[in-house]
Design a protein around this motif. Structure first.
Motif, PDB file in Angstrom:
ATOM      1  N   VAL A   1       3.301  12.006  82.035  1.00 18.97           N
ATOM      2  CA  VAL A   1       3.641  13.058  80.883  1.00 18.97           C
ATOM      3  C   VAL A   1       2.588  13.432  80.066  1.00 18.97           C
ATOM      4  N   GLU A   2       1.727  12.586  79.785  1.00 18.18           N
ATOM      5  CA  GLU A   2       0.555  12.749  78.802  1.00 18.18           C
ATOM      6  C   GLU A   2      -0.288  13.758  79.292  1.00 18.18           C
ATOM      7  N   VAL A   3      -0.223  13.936  80.690  1.00 18.91           N
ATOM      8  CA  VAL A   3      -1.072  15.038  81.385  1.00 18.91           C
ATOM      9  C   VAL A   3      -0.215  16.332  81.302  1.00 18.91           C
ATOM     10  N   TRP A   4       0.784  16.100  81.816  1.00 18.62           N
ATOM     11  CA  TRP A   4       1.891  17.126  82.012  1.00 18.62           C
ATOM     12  C   TRP A   4       2.096  18.071  80.761  1.00 18.62           C
ATOM     13  N   VAL A   5       2.066  17.257  79.558  1.00 20.96           N
ATOM     14  CA  VAL A   5       2.683  18.295  78.414  1.00 20.96           C
ATOM     15  C   VAL A   5       1.604  19.076  77.979  1.00 20.96           C
TER      16      VAL A   5
ATOM     17  N   VAL B   1       7.560  21.734  77.534  1.00 20.15           N
ATOM     18  CA  VAL B   1       9.121  21.591  77.721  1.00 20.15           C
ATOM     19  C   VAL B   1       9.579  20.914  78.987  1.00 20.15           C
ATOM     20  N   ALA B   2       9.008  21.267  79.993  1.00 19.45           N
ATOM     21  CA  ALA B   2       9.164  20.479  81.502  1.00 19.45           C
ATOM     22  C   ALA B   2       9.063  19.013  81.462  1.00 19.45           C
ATOM     23  N   ALA B   3       7.758  18.800  81.003  1.00 18.56           N
ATOM     24  CA  ALA B   3       7.498  17.321  80.925  1.00 18.56           C
ATOM     25  C   ALA B   3       8.286  16.408  79.837  1.00 18.56           C
ATOM     26  N   LEU B   4       8.986  16.920  78.882  1.00 19.73           N
ATOM     27  CA  LEU B   4       9.811  16.199  78.060  1.00 19.73           C
ATOM     28  C   LEU B   4      11.195  16.398  78.569  1.00 19.73           C
ATOM     29  N   GLU B   5      11.579  17.331  79.218  1.00 15.88           N
ATOM     30  CA  GLU B   5      12.859  17.109  79.879  1.00 15.88           C
ATOM     31  C   GLU B   5      12.900  16.183  80.998  1.00 15.88           C
TER      32      GLU B   5
END
Length: 319
Positions: free
Chosen positions: A295-299, A304-308
């Motif tokens: 998630v650290e990379v994805w955000v 939005v997609a990372a948090l979901e």
């Protein structure tokens, strides 16, 4: 640069060894010999003074260069014996003196270095205490002149910290590819130096060609070091070919969540869809651990997609 050029200009004399000091008034030698040796002693004093207390501008460097030209190899040996304890801010100049001597009289410079190597080799298997000091700089210059000679010396004392430094420096100076370097290191006697260097070579190789390094590491790196090196290669591989890295992790038998998290995070930057498909196969605990890194990379690309995804999979957002 300018400093090297100033020190390098002029001729070089290797004639007539330097005496132990300036002759007294009662010296029976010819006046010309006495005067010449007095000039050499003066030149030695000038070099020492400028290197240790002066040489802060081009005029000072020029004085050093001119004085060096009046020193033969016997005097150069005496000079370096004294300069081994020079303050740190003079080390680069001392290294230039050694480099000049090697270029002008490699045999004499090698003879002087042999006595230093014999002393340095007495540290045994512990880490070489001078690895970042002046001794290391001088040894590295000697190694650069003839890497094969340095490796031969290291083979005779494989269980010393010096052997590790010699092998690392020699391989770094050799103009050959990674496969040849690995072969040279593998032929070294079994020792800590061999293990460390093989590990370093494969890690560096993996950063350029992870697939080739992976194929080699299983044959060349032994013992407990192997899995650590494999983990480093897998992380590098994930940045080159995420699918291959993830597949190899699954086949490798490595069970290390930290490595897996790094591989997934690196893969995410290259192929998010493939990485998400792969992480979906993991158990809840592994998803929770590795997911936070992902998630650290994805955000940074799709917050939005990372948090979901994190909320849907029970991934803690703050660790």
């Amino acid at each position: 640069g300018v400093i090297s050029g100033v020190l390098a200009n002029g001729s070089w004399s290797r004639k007539d060894p330097v005496s132990g000091g300036v002759a007294s008034s009662a010296d029976a030698r010819p006046r010309a010999v006495v005067d010449k040796e007095a000039q050499r002693e003066e030149a030695l004093g000038t070099v020492l003074s400028e290197l240790l207390y002066g040489a802060e501008d081009l005029q000072g460097y020029a004085a050093v260069g001119a004085a060096l030209e009046r020193l033969d190899s016997t005097a150069m040996a005496r000079l370096l014996d004294r300069l081994r304890f020079a303050p740190e801010d003079s080390h680069f100049l001392v290294a230039l003196v050694m480099e000049k001597w090697i270029a002008r009289d490699p045999e004499a410079a090698n003879a002087w270095m042999q006595t230093r190597l014999a002393a340095l080799a007495q540290d045994g298997p512990l880490a070489w205490p001078f690895a970042n000091g002046l001794e290391a700089k001088l040894v590295s210059l000697w190694v650069k002149g003839d890497p094969e000679r340095a490796i031969d010396y290291a083979r005779r004392k494989p269980h010393t910290g010096l052997a590790l430094h010699l092998l690392r420096s020699a391989l770094g100076a050799m103009r050959v590819d990674e496969r040849q370097k690995v072969a040279t290191a593998a032929a070294f006697p079994v020792s800590n130096a061999r293990t460390v260097i093989l590990a370093e070579l494969h890690i560096n190789w993996g950063r350029r060609d992870a697939a080739a390094a992976w194929e080699s590491v299983n044959r060349m790196v032994e013992g407990g070091a192997r899995k650590g090196v494999m983990g480093e290669i897998l992380v590098a591989w994930a940045g080159q070919n995420p699918g291959a890295a993830l597949d190899q992790y699954a086949k490798s038998g490595i069970s290390n969540r930290s490595v897996l998290a790094q591989v997934l995070a690196t893969s995410m930057r290259k192929d998010a869809e493939r990485t998400l498909q792969w992480i979906a196969k993991l158990g809840p605990e592994e998803i929770a651990y590795c997911g936070s890194k992902l998630v650290e990379v994805w955000v940074s690309t799709d917050p939005v997609a990372a948090l979901e995804w994190a909320l849907a999979n029970g991934v803690p957002l703050f660790q």
